[in-house]
Design a protein around this motif. Structure first.
Motif, PDB file in Angstrom:
ATOM      1  N   GLU A  26     -23.677 -14.657   7.774  1.00  0.00           N
ATOM      2  CA  GLU A  26     -22.403 -14.092   7.330  1.00  0.00           C
ATOM      3  C   GLU A  26     -21.673 -14.982   6.337  1.00  0.00           C
ATOM      4  N   CYS A 125     -13.668  -6.457  10.123  1.00  0.00           N
ATOM      5  CA  CYS A 125     -13.658  -7.457  11.188  1.00  0.00           C
ATOM      6  C   CYS A 125     -14.492  -6.956  12.358  1.00  0.00           C
ATOM      7  N   LYS A 126     -14.822  -7.879  13.229  1.00  0.00           N
ATOM      8  CA  LYS A 126     -15.526  -7.523  14.456  1.00  0.00           C
ATOM      9  C   LYS A 126     -14.535  -6.879  15.413  1.00  0.00           C
ATOM     10  N   GLU A 127     -15.055  -6.051  16.310  1.00  0.00           N
ATOM     11  CA  GLU A 127     -14.205  -5.252  17.189  1.00  0.00           C
ATOM     12  C   GLU A 127     -13.170  -6.085  17.941  1.00  0.00           C
ATOM     13  N   VAL A 152     -24.150  -7.105  11.137  1.00  0.00           N
ATOM     14  CA  VAL A 152     -23.095  -7.042  12.139  1.00  0.00           C
ATOM     15  C   VAL A 152     -22.391  -5.694  12.028  1.00  0.00           C
ATOM     16  N   TRP A 154     -19.077  -3.855  11.747  1.00  0.00           N
ATOM     17  CA  TRP A 154     -17.738  -4.198  11.259  1.00  0.00           C
ATOM     18  C   TRP A 154     -16.806  -2.998  11.359  1.00  0.00           C
TER      19      TRP A 154
END
Length: 163
Positions: A26, A125-127, A152, A154
């Protein structure tokens, strides 16, 4: 705390902070940051404490309304007259987290985008971070179908300014 925009002199530190904050799949590379600073150094918000870079936020401006994986790799896509301020990274060194530094940088990016007449800001963003960004006025638009950066899942989030 001192907040400033990025110059070529900051690139090595920016890359080092990024490498500490994101997994290799990332994280942007130093070479990518050279291009990013070249095209949109004035859209990096760097926070220094006692001469040390401790946190930063970056992203370019575009008329595209959604954040795509292509944007991470192609800094030349930046359009200073674009409608949307994208946020590619929110980075804080581990020893400096939980002190509100990232929040100050996000607020500065929001203020700058508002003063520049943008429609708003977009990030992914991640959860687990959806509630964090919601505190700044970002709305969750669900799982992005245009970004799988680093393999990932997102969530795309958007903050729209009232006009």
């Amino acid at each position: 705390m001192n907040i400033k925009y990025a110059t070529n002199e900051d690139i090595a530190e920016i890359a080092a902070v990024e490498a500490e904050c994101f997994p290799p799949a990332e994280a942007a590379t130093e070479k990518e940051f050279v291009e990013r600073v070249k095209y949109y150094g004035n859209h990096f918000w760097l926070m220094y404490e006692a001469g040390k870079l401790i946190a930063f936020v970056d992203g370019f401006v575009t008329d595209e309304s959604d954040l795509t994986d292509e944007m991470y790799k192609n800094a030349f896509m930046h359009d200073e007259n674009g409608a949307w301020q994208m946020i590619f990274g929110v980075n804080t060194l581990p020893d400096y987290r939980k002190h509100g530094y990232a929040g100050k940088l996000i607020c500065r990016a929001i203020d700058d985008a508002r003063q520049q007449g943008r429609k708003g800001l977009v990030l992914t963003c991640k959860e687990k971070l959806v509630p964090y960004y919601a505190k700044f006025g970002f709305s969750d638009e669900g799982i992005s179908d245009k970004s799988t950066h680093g393999n990932v899942v997102w969530h795309q989030m958007r903050l729209v300014f009232d006009r």
